[in-house]
Design an enzyme around this catalytic site. Structure first.
Site: not given
Length: 482
Positions: A456, A184, A296, A287
């Site tokens: 928050c 990630i 890629q 991803g």
């Protein structure tokens, strides 16, 4: 209150043993997610559905919303459960619930029965439909394209009046497939690919290669925590952070410019594979999309795969960027990704799109692999549930307050839709709205003579952002926790 959970259709076509296992796992997942809302809640599994019963009416919306985000659920029916005596009593109860809703609308009635009765489903549809048509003057029957469908379910001697239907995200329950490790970065692609594997029944752990310092890591932690909290909180998962600066430095010093991108990706795959092996994870998730960037292309992806024996899954391989961004927007990760720095793309000025294996291996021959081994051995592994607690420790120098003085400014950093749903209404303090994803670029434009209390709902985002602003040199921030 009562909810009827309908299964993802692919679950229903499995063999009996597999179907029962999937339903059992989904039942456990639902129980794990919902226990935070109501400890007295009951989750009961059946052959073709799962039943959820809760007593706390104040948690109705929260429970319904949570159910729509649990993988394995096709749709959720919110029902009223009543006894009935005969068909006329069924009609009377349907009329009481649907009268106002059907005024000026076309409708039809659809009935599902389980058990033995003196009437058929069609008998009930005709009787209830005819009665509603007679008693609601402005309503009209339309069996082919109705504006409203009156759904009724009859189970033995119980009548289920369906108040609403909410779509789930489908997929397989988390835990029905094996674990994966997602590489990630916090951008559009890695967030969407992580979600896609969660939806397919995998418990997704996260591996982050830090190339941008503490601020970058904080941002990626936000994304990972958001994805887990929203779609995968039924399971414990790991967040592994690896300081990759030494590896990048070695590549910049030892590797030819054109080969840097592919070599960097190969190093990431090697490192992630070691982490996966350490924790018994079967596959990596990236991803990557075909042709999106120079590393890629098919040739380069094949060379990247060859760096490790670990399976690499690329759920976005055929997706275009526009579609990926649209998915990120629907998931709620777009705002994170828009403000996330991209460090990998600037490493090479003229990257190759068709790397040669022999040349890549020759360049890697100059690389000191002890550096890679060291950063992997020093990788930091935390339970993703501890991100909030860890952030509290990291932001120990940022004061947390439960009250304010008139000169303070309360800065609501929630996303706009959250602010609309639950607006702040406090007296004797100025309230400003500045969503968290705009803080990095717009906080400096605020009046710096004032003290800002970041707010928050759960305090996780406010603490993360407070740390980020502190690192940027702003000392006039506190965390507001009423």
């Amino acid at each position: 209150m009562k909810f009827i959970i309908k299964l993802f259709p692919e679950i229903t076509i499995k063999s009996q043993s597999v179907r029962l296992r999937f339903i059992k796992i989904l039942t456990g997942n639902i129980r794990n997610v919902l226990k935070h809302y109501d400890e007295t809640l009951a989750v009961v599994r059946h052959w073709d559905h799962i039943e959820v019963r809760a007593k706390d009416e104040n948690q109705r919306e929260a429970i319904r919303d949570a159910l729509t985000r649990i993988p394995g659920i096709h749709h959720i029916l919110e029902v009223e459960d009543h006894a009935y005596t005969d068909m006329h009593n069924i009609f009377e109860q349907a009329l009481a619930l649907y009268r106002e809703r059907l005024e000026g609308k076309t409708f039809c009635v659809r009935v599902k029965r389980r058990g033995k009765h003196e009437f058929s489903s069609q008998d009930v549809e005709r009787y209830v439909g005819g009665g509603l048509n007679q008693h609601i003057e402005t309503a009209r029957v339309n069996l082919t394209a109705p504006q409203i469908t009156v759904h009724l379910e009859i189970e033995q001697d119980r009548l289920l009046l369906i108040k609403s239907r909410n779509e789930g995200i489908g997929g397989y329950p988390i835990g029905t497939q094996e674990d994966v490790l997602s590489l990630i970065s916090g951008g559009f692609d890695s967030g969407v690919s992580s979600y896609m594997l969660m939806r397919r029944g995998c418990r997704v752990h996260y591996c982050f290669f830090n190339l941008g310092g503490a601020a970058h890591e904080i941002g990626v932690k936000q994304v990972a925590h958001y994805l887990w909290n929203r779609f995968g909180s039924s399971h414990r998962v790991r967040f592994v952070a690896i300081d990759f600066d030494p590896v990048v430095g070695e590549i910049l010093e030892k590797v030819d410019d054109g080969q840097m991108g592919v070599v960097l990706k190969r190093m990431m795959v090697r490192a992630a594979s070691k982490i996966a092996e350490r924790y018994g994870v079967q596959a990596l998730v990236t991803g990557e999309a075909l042709g999106q960037v120079s590393s890629q292309t098919l040739t380069n992806l094949r060379l990247i795969d060859n760096a490790s024996d670990t399976l690499i899954l690329r759920p976005l391989i055929s997706h275009d960027k526009e579609h990926i961004i649209k998915q990120a927007r629907e998931l709620g990760t777009e705002d994170f990704a828009k403000t996330m720095p991209e460090y990998c793309g600037v490493i090479s000025k003229s990257p190759t799109v068709k790397a040669v294996k022999a040349k890549i291996e020759a360049e890697e021959g100059h690389f000191d692999f002890s550096i890679l081994d060291r950063v992997v051995s020093e990788a930091r592994n935390i339970d993703i549930r501890e991100i909030a607690e860890q952030t509290s420790q990291e932001v120990v120098e940022v004061e947390t307050v439960a009250s304010f003085v008139p000169t303070d400014v309360l800065l609501d950093i929630r996303a706009p839709d959250e602010q609309d749903d639950k607006p702040l209404a406090l007296d004797q303090v100025e309230i400003k709205s500045l969503p968290f994803y705009k803080l990095g670029t717009q906080f400096g434009d605020l009046d710096q003579s004032k003290t800002y209390l970041l707010y928050c709902e759960r305090g996780v985002m406010s603490r993360l952002q407070a740390l980020y602003l502190r690192e940027q040199g702003f000392s006039n921030v506190k965390v507001y926790r009423p």
